[in-house]
Design an enzyme around this catalytic site. Structure first.
Site, short mmCIF file in Angstrom:
data_model
loop_
_atom_site.label_atom_id
_atom_site.label_comp_id
_atom_site.label_asym_id
_atom_site.label_seq_id
_atom_site.Cartn_x
_atom_site.Cartn_y
_atom_site.Cartn_z
N HIS A 114 -8.20 -0.35 -3.15
CA HIS A 114 -7.48 -0.41 -1.87
C HIS A 114 -7.62 0.86 -1.02
O HIS A 114 -6.63 1.36 -0.45
CB HIS A 114 -6.00 -0.71 -2.13
N HIS A 144 -1.56 -7.53 2.41
CA HIS A 144 -1.19 -7.60 1.00
C HIS A 144 0.24 -8.12 0.82
O HIS A 144 0.99 -7.59 -0.01
CB HIS A 144 -1.36 -6.22 0.35
N GLU A 199 -4.97 -12.59 -0.67
CA GLU A 199 -5.58 -11.51 0.11
C GLU A 199 -6.94 -11.99 0.59
O GLU A 199 -7.91 -12.01 -0.16
CB GLU A 199 -5.73 -10.26 -0.76
C1 BGC Z 1 -5.13 -6.16 -7.08
C2 BGC Z 1 -4.26 -5.97 -8.29
C3 BGC Z 1 -3.33 -4.83 -7.99
C4 BGC Z 1 -2.53 -5.16 -6.76
C5 BGC Z 1 -1.61 -4.04 -6.34
C6 BGC Z 1 -4.26 -6.51 -5.94
O1 BGC Z 1 -5.04 -6.68 -4.80
O2 BGC Z 1 -6.11 -7.14 -7.30
O3 BGC Z 1 -5.03 -5.70 -9.44
O4 BGC Z 1 -2.47 -4.58 -9.06
O5 BGC Z 1 -3.40 -5.43 -5.70
O6 BGC Z 1 -2.29 -2.88 -6.18
#
Ligand code: BGC
Length: 372
Positions: free
Chosen positions: A124, A195, A332
């Site tokens: 991210h 998210h 997402e």
């Molecule tokens: C990821 C997860 C992660 C979450 C929060 C998601 O997009 O795929 O593995 O724990 O985001 O960071």
């Protein structure tokens, strides 16, 4: 552009339909002010979006009897977001949403090393992603909200000054539309998403295992132990990843399946049907008791279906409610994880002179009660 001054803006009715208000949402530690916008349509749908991370703080939607609940996980105040960045509740994620393997990628012959903030990988956008930025904002004459952010050349070691604009529109047809536009002055990579964690019963009302999910995908991208795609596009047929027909999230989540074990549940990218850039249905989710329905449409090639497997009851969210394991699910919309290192995946490269554009719509409805 200067941040909007709230003294200039109280309530503006921009169309007969959507009403937009803006208020103070506190200050980040450096002293920069943060605002929160409220968009409300004629059918009782209401979205609140803060300039901190472009985060959707709340989304109130009626059930089949007209009873409204807040259906996204998050916090009542800015402090909650400042203290708990890691679940990325409701935020805009960038510069690269999802994972980049071994925290590096090669572009035009140059290796770019990133922060390894998820094991040996980058997740991210790195240590300080777009979710932690205060975005410049302005209300739009058509009733929407525009957020913009300049991600400077070298920020989190990504090349190029990336100018990103994200707009939110809430329509009277119960659609929350998010448009992402970006340009760069050096060749770079990007992947942008929202998210939000949804629980159509209401945030903090237990887990989401009874929600019925349909995904418009015949294949998904299996992962290795670090949740990096192996490069394979695997057929969902005959696997717990087959959501071509509406299936409860909990029906197979504990199945003896190596991919489910690696993700501790669903935490994978599905390859959406339909090619090109057209907006099409990615997912439909229905919560049988309330009748609330969420449909997700996107121009993106993939969607990460994540079932909140890393929530563990330690976070107290809005109204001090506890977010238990699988208290929310995320859809997402995105390019595939690790695309910068996977030449066969749809490209995430953006060059000077090009404009990146992507649209995702969250559409809300209710279903009639099914006869027993
Ligand atoms: C990821 C997860 C992660 C979450 C929060 C998601 O997009 O795929 O593995 O724990 O985001 O960071």
């Amino acid at each position: 552009m200067k941040a909007l001054s709230i003294t200039l803006l109280g309530v503006i009715t921009l169309s007969a339909a959507t009403k937009l208000t803006v208020a103070d949402f506190g200050k980040i530690p450096s002293g920069d002010p943060v605002h929160i916008y409220t968009l409300r349509n004629q059918h009782g749908l209401e979205a609140r979006i803060t300039t901190y991370g472009g985060t959707i703080v709340s989304l109130k939607a009626p059930d089949r009897n007209g009873v409204t609940a807040d259906i996204v996980l998050g916090f009542d105040s800015l402090a909650g977001y400042l203290d708990n960045p890691s679940p990325y509740f409701g935020a805009i994620v960038g510069r690269y949403a999802n994972r980049i393997g071994h925290a590096q990628f090669k572009l035009s012959g140059v290796v770019h090393k990133l922060a390894a903030n998820n094991g040996e990988n980058t997740l991210h956008g790195g240590l300080h992603g777009f979710n932690q930025a205060v975005w410049t904002s302005r209300p739009l004459p058509d009733g929407g909200v525009e957020l913009s952010y300049l991600s400077k050349d070298g920020e989190e070691n990504f090349p190029g000054n990336l100018r990103v604009t994200v707009t939110y529109h809430l329509s009277d047809s119960n659609q929350l539309q998010i448009d992402y536009v970006a340009t760069t002055d050096k060749v770079t990579v990007l992947n942008l998403t929202n998210h939000s964690y949804f629980n159509l019963k209401g945030a903090g009302e237990g887990d989401i295992l009874g929600h019925l999910v349909t995904l418009n995908a015949e294949r998904y991208t299996p992962v290795d132990a670090g949740l990096i795609p192996t490069g394979e596009l695997r057929d969902v047929n005959g696997t717990p990843f087959d959501f071509r027909k509406a299936t409860p999230i909990g029906a197979r989540i504990e199945a003896n399946d190596q991919q489910l074990k690696l993700g501790k549940g669903y935490d994978h990218n599905w390859v959406l049907k339909g090619s090109g850039k057209t907006l099409r249905l990615a997912a439909r989710v229905e919560e049988p008791a309330s009748g609330r329905v969420l449909e997700v449409l996107t121009t993106e090639p993939g969607v990460q279906f994540y079932t909140g497997n890393f929530l563990d009851g330690s976070i107290h969210g809005k109204g001090r409610k506890v977010y238990v394991l699988r208290a929310g699910f995320c859809l997402e919309t995105q390019h595939f994880p690790d695309s910068p290192n996977k030449p066969a995946f749809p490209s995430t490269v953006l060059r000077p002179g090009q404009q990146f554009h992507s649209t995702t719509v969250f559409r809300f409805a209710t279903s009639v009660r099914s006869k027993k």
